[in-house]
Design a protein around this motif. Structure first.
Motif, PDB file in Angstrom:
ATOM      1  N   GLU A  95       0.825  -1.211   0.000  1.00 25.18           N
ATOM      2  CA  GLU A  95       0.000   0.000   0.000  1.00 25.18           C
ATOM      3  C   GLU A  95       0.861   1.263   0.000  1.00 25.18           C
ATOM      4  O   GLU A  95       0.652   2.184  -0.800  1.00 25.18           O
ATOM      5  N   THR A 144       2.855   1.584  -3.338  1.00 26.77           N
ATOM      6  CA  THR A 144       2.015   2.057  -4.443  1.00 26.77           C
ATOM      7  C   THR A 144       1.717   3.544  -4.304  1.00 26.77           C
ATOM      8  O   THR A 144       1.783   4.300  -5.283  1.00 26.77           O
ATOM      9  N   ASP A 150       3.135   6.332  -6.942  1.00 27.99           N
ATOM     10  CA  ASP A 150       2.155   7.142  -7.680  1.00 27.99           C
ATOM     11  C   ASP A 150       2.485   8.629  -7.558  1.00 27.99           C
ATOM     12  O   ASP A 150       2.434   9.377  -8.541  1.00 27.99           O
TER      13      ASP A 150
END
Length: 631
Positions: A100, A103, A107
């Motif tokens: 989590e 990512t 991003d």
């Protein structure tokens, strides 16, 4: 939805502490207090306590919004990119890179990378505003190259982008090894006076040393820059800021003079609880709980240098101090201090275990139940938060019991053998307080004569609004003589607008001084190339978008981006709009302002009262929004 202005000026305060526990001392406690000022806006007070078990936890939670400053130029955009690198490096080093967080961080990095490419010029360099600038920036090109190289293990970076930036940097090196700046140095500390070439050359050298391939390809430039820096060290470097950059560049270069440079810098410092501090001019600097941004940067470079030289025991107190100076978002004051501090913290704190199981209790007084947090190996990266009841004086008792975090220290013996020992640091509780103060009280407290003597800028604001549907703001500003410098780096002028007003379309054009104009709800932001003692004036044309009664005053703030505490604030108001009721706008009997009226619902009172719309349901929605915004 039309954004109404909350009364007064928004303020915040954060105070962090590191509680330490060990097998021989399994509990620890500390006291922390805060008093609201006398001119606080009643009902605006809010306080939270956050607890995390990892020194990087607050910054990991805050990724994406580590600072509140605008990020509309090529350097400021990097706040959306660089911190994610150090978080991922840290999590990988300690074996905690969960999907989590990975990512989320990658991003942010991809978006920051794509945004930064818009500031790369045709010649491969980067500048604050890209092709709109007259030249690329050596400093910014080095910063971007350094970060892009560090990001390569995590996201795809176009090698052509790296090669073009490095090739352009090579052309900026002088015959004696120093790097030259053809563009604007928007970071005022890096201008460095007579030591400017030292800090800039050290900054570029640090970037070139980040990657082994770049280092090998540009070995001649690296060697030439290193010789220049070692020579300047021997001649003497007066600027503490330049010397801090020089220390880290020499350490990365494995120069035999690195420890000499570090000893010189530490020798100039005043030690406060084992943390070196350097006295700096406080001219034009407003009072604040936050340290100067330059202080954060210097200590971060010292910590990075100590880590590189294996002086881990010497850096523990600096690491603790840096860990407790963050704001409620997990960052510091500006882009540069946030980036280099997070790099230093992540690098230094990576070598430690995660054996943690703590119960943290926060008590306000005997009559109120305390708030408890459990911090363990599974949730220690989580930034747990709890709102607490506010009172005129907040007095908190914070205690922790259990097992803490073991930091592995490397101590160099006289035989140059690395030995390992274990020192224990614990978790990071933080008190965050938010409130508004009445701006007229702030002006009285400051005093006009005192303000002009001690503020960083002269600032005059005049409102011209004889007509209902339009107005003009006349703003004039210049650099205060008290700063003792001829010009600043980048300056931001944040213009708060009276409720109901917006900037007229195409009302402001960019030029050599106004590099960018950015609009936000209720605000216009001007990015100024610099500010000098010569007065500059701006006319800001405004148009009325919503009819508003009882209009509150608004504020105009000008500040140095790289030292936000160098700032000046003024307020302005419209007397006749402030005294005008909503009924004046919609008829003597106020029928058009009532829920059963026939108007379009665009009449408001900006004081938070008499919010009247064309139906009761939208009125309720707006009222809820205002409550959340103010509290």
């Amino acid at each position: 939805m039309f954004p109404l202005q909350a009364e007064g000026l928004e303020q915040s305060f954060s105070s962090s502490m590191l509680l330490e526990v060990s097998p021989s001392q399994p509990s620890a406690s500390r006291e922390i207090s805060f008093s609201f000022p006398a001119d606080v806006v009643e009902g605006s007070e809010r306080a939270t306590v956050t607890v995390g078990g990892d020194i990087l936890g607050p910054s990991i939670s805050g990724l994406g919004s580590l600072i509140k400053l605008p990020s509309g130029c090529g350097e400021q955009n990097m706040i959306n990119f660089a911190p994610n690198i150090f978080v991922l490096q840290y999590l990988s080093a300690v074996g905690r890179a969960d999907p989590e967080t990975t990512t989320r961080a990658t991003d942010f990095m991809r978006k920051g990378y794509e945004g930064e490419l818009s500031y790369q010029r045709d010649d491969g360099s980067f500048s604050a505003f890209g092709d709109r600038d007259s030249s690329g920036s050596t400093w910014l090109s080095a910063f971007v190259l350094r970060c892009f190289l560090q990001a390569c293990p995590f996201i795809s970076i176009d090698p052509h982008v790296l090669r073009r930036a490095a090739f352009w940097l090579r052309a900026q090196q002088g015959e004696d090894g120093r790097y030259l700046e053809p563009g604007r140095v928007i970071h005022s500390e890096l201008q460095g006076g007579l030591d400017g070439p030292v800090s800039l050359t050290a900054y570029v050298l640090i970037a070139l040393l980040e990657d082994s391939h770049i280092r090998a390809e540009y070995g001649g430039q690296v060697s030439s820059a290193l010789i220049f820096l070692e020579t300047r060290l021997a001649l003497g470097v007066s600027s503490n800021y330049s010397l801090s950059l020089l220390c880290y560049a020499l350490a990365l270069s494995n120069s035999s003079t690195a420890e000499t440079a570090l000893s010189q810098l530490i020798g100039r410092a005043e030690m406060r609880d084992g943390v070196p501090m350097w006295s700096a001019s406080d001219a034009g600097v407003s009072s604040s709980w936050q340290p100067l941004s330059a202080d954060i940067e210097m200590l971060s470079y010292v910590l990075l240098t100590q880590h590189k030289l294996g002086l881990i025991a010497d850096g523990i107190k600096i690491m603790k101090w840096l860990g407790t100076q963050r704001n409620h978002l997990g960052g510091y004051g500006t882009t540069q201090d946030t980036v280099v501090a997070l790099q230093a913290l992540s690098t230094f704190a990576a070598g430690r275990s995660h054996d943690i199981d703590l119960v943290v209790t926060v008590e306000t007084d005997d009559s109120t139940p305390g708030v408890s947090f459990n911090v363990n190996q599974e949730n220690n990266l989580l930034h747990q938060s709890q709102e607490i009841e506010t009172m005129e004086i907040l007095s908190l008792h914070v205690s922790a019991e259990g097992r803490g975090l073991a930091l592995i220290q490397c101590a160099r013996s006289s035989l140059n053998i690395i030995t390992l020992s274990s020192a224990v640091i614990a978790l990071l509780p933080q008190l965050n307080v938010f409130y508004n103060i009445r701006s007229e009280g702030a002006a009285r407290r400051r005093g006009r004569r005192n303000a002009e003597d001690h503020e960083a800028f002269h600032l005059n604001v005049e409102l011209l609004d004889p007509e209902m549907n339009s107005a003009q703001l006349l703003i004039c500003s210049s650099l205060s003589e008290s700063l003792g410098v001829n010009s600043t780096g980048m300056v931001l002028l944040e213009v708060g607008l009276l409720s109901g007003f917006a900037l007229k379309q195409n009302g402001l054009q960019t030029d050599d001084l106004i590099k960018k104009v950015e609009t936000q709800p209720g605000k216009v932001i001007l990015y100024l190339d610099s500010m000098t003692a010569e007065e500059k004036c701006f006319t800001i044309p405004l148009v009325l978008e919503y009819k508003v009664g009882k209009v509150q005053e608004a504020s105009v703030v000008i500040y140095s981006y790289y030292e936000p505490r160098q700032r000046t604030m003024r307020t302005y108001r419209s007397e006749w709009r402030g005294n005008m009721s909503t009924c004046t706008l919609c008829g003597e009997d106020c029928d058009q302002c009532r829920p059963h009226g026939t108007d379009d619902g665009s009449i408001f009172s900006s004081g938070g009262h008499n919010l009247l719309m064309s139906s009761s349901y939208p009125a309720l929605l707006l009222l809820l929004f205002i409550t959340v915004f103010i509290v």
